[in-house]
Enzyme design. Structure first.
Site, mmCIF file in Angstrom:
data_model
loop_
_atom_site.group_PDB
_atom_site.id
_atom_site.type_symbol
_atom_site.label_atom_id
_atom_site.label_comp_id
_atom_site.label_asym_id
_atom_site.label_seq_id
_atom_site.Cartn_x
_atom_site.Cartn_y
_atom_site.Cartn_z
ATOM 1 N N GLY A 199 0.827 -1.217 0.000
ATOM 2 C CA GLY A 199 0.000 0.000 0.000
ATOM 3 C C GLY A 199 0.847 1.247 0.000
ATOM 4 O O GLY A 199 0.540 2.234 0.664
ATOM 5 N N TYR A 251 -14.912 -2.218 8.826
ATOM 6 C CA TYR A 251 -13.506 -1.838 8.968
ATOM 7 C C TYR A 251 -13.029 -2.140 10.393
ATOM 8 O O TYR A 251 -11.944 -2.697 10.589
ATOM 9 C CB TYR A 251 -13.342 -0.354 8.652
ATOM 10 N N GLY A 287 1.264 4.616 3.791
ATOM 11 C CA GLY A 287 2.307 3.875 3.085
ATOM 12 C C GLY A 287 3.227 4.801 2.319
ATOM 13 O O GLY A 287 4.451 4.607 2.301
#
Length: 358
Positions: A17, A160, A23
């Protein structure tokens, strides 16, 4: 024996990512500190552009396009690190996707896809990394990016939250297993609070209105610093931002108070921000727009004393000891003064009585 890790400047680091948000912030920071990088994400064009950017700054970076949900592609990433650099020292599982929406209104297909990236992506990366690091002299580090939502769940981002709970459980179990089978491998969980990344732009949105991360929001480089600290310093876990930690403690101590509060507050605090991508224009099933590290938020916190304290445990312990000693000395001085006054008053009283009997 406590494992040792190389300085970041002497490491080869794999980052999943890598083309967006945390990232991207971590890749730029690590390259600036001299690490050799192998970067992976689904967006090959963004990967290529990022490597060119890092090369122009004097960094060493290569890339391998991959979807973390595919174990074979993760193995290809590890193989490329072997062929280019002779292996890697740290593997950072950072790739993730999000969904805004009530659980009852979110298709199960989307929830499964979210788990393919957020949970199975971490599993695939971790197991591939562990296999390679076991064969590497000196071991290395596996760093999994969870969330403060690894410790407590919130509405509107239920899927999530569930995926990050799963990441925490997997990471803790893997750490225990490797501590016995391969103690030279360090496994760390990073738990960021809300960050000023493009998360909301890449998340699928079933709310029908713009969304944002509930405050307080922290700057992405704070979390990137925590990740690189863990790459060089054996660390169990780091929570980025004190607000999330405090809420997790409150939820543990008083769930009957915390859960109704979150049920009411989170939907309100999640409203607003920039217009979210329409359903289908997000990054749930395909690569999102890359090379955006941060997006505008109001009053972003650029520092976190709580996070810094975790990265400087000896200094923090010394400060706490000094503070405790100062408090103890203050109470001791107060008690001494109070005792002195009691003795003085007692002497005065005795003299007065003797004089009265006189």
């Amino acid at each position: 024996m406590r494992p040792t890790l190389k300085p970041v400047s002497a490491q080869t680091i794999v980052i999943t990512g890598a083309t967006s948000g945390l990232g991207l912030a971590t890749a730029r920071l690590a390259a600036g500190r001299g690490a050799k990088l192998l970067l992976t994400a689904r967006n090959e064009q963004a990967l290529r552009a990022l490597c060119e950017e890092l090369h122009a700054r004097g960094g060493v970076a290569a890339y391998e396009p991959a979807d973390v949900a595919d174990e074979a592609q993760m193995r290809a990433v590890a193989a490329k690190a072997d062929s280019l650099y002779g292996g890697f020292d740290t593997w950072i599982n950072n790739a993730g996707v999000g969904i805004y929406g009530k659980l009852e209104e979110t298709p199960l297909e989307d929830q499964r896809r979210l788990f393919e990236t957020n949970y199975w992506g971490v599993v695939n990366g971790s197991l591939v990394a562990a296999e390679h690091l076991k064969a590497r002299a000196g071991g290395g580090a596996i760093i999994n990016v969870g969330s403060v939502l690894s410790d407590f769940a919130i509405p509107i981002q239920g899927a999530y939250s569930a995926s990050k709970h799963a990441v925490k459980g997997f990471t803790n179990a893997l750490r225990m297993e490797l501590s016995r089978d391969a103690p030279q491998i360090v496994v760390t969980l990073i738990k960021p609070g809300a960050l000023d990344t493009p998360y909301r732009e890449h998340a699928r949105n079933y709310l029908g209105a713009p969304t944002k991360n509930p405050p307080p929001v922290y700057a992405a480089p704070i979390a990137a610093e925590a990740i690189l600290y863990a790459a060089a310093t054996p660390t169990r876990e780091i929570t980025v931002g004190g607000a999330g930690w405090a809420l997790a403690v409150l939820g543990l101590v008083a769930p009957a108070l915390t859960e109704p509060m979150l049920a009411w507050a989170i939907p309100l605090l999640s409203r607003g921000g920039e217009e979210s991508a329409a359903v289908g224009g997000d990054a749930l099933y395909k690569a999102g727009r890359g090379l955006r590290e941060r997006v505008p938020y109001f009053a972003v916190r650029q520092t976190s004393l709580f996070t810094t304290a975790q990265m400087k445990p000896q200094t923090t312990a010394a400060v706490l000891f000094a503070a405790g000693a100062a408090v103890a000395m203050t109470f001791a001085a107060y008690d001494a003064l109070r005792l002195h006054r009691v003795r003085r008053d007692t002497r005065k009283k005795v003299r007065a009585e003797i004089k009265a009997k006189g």
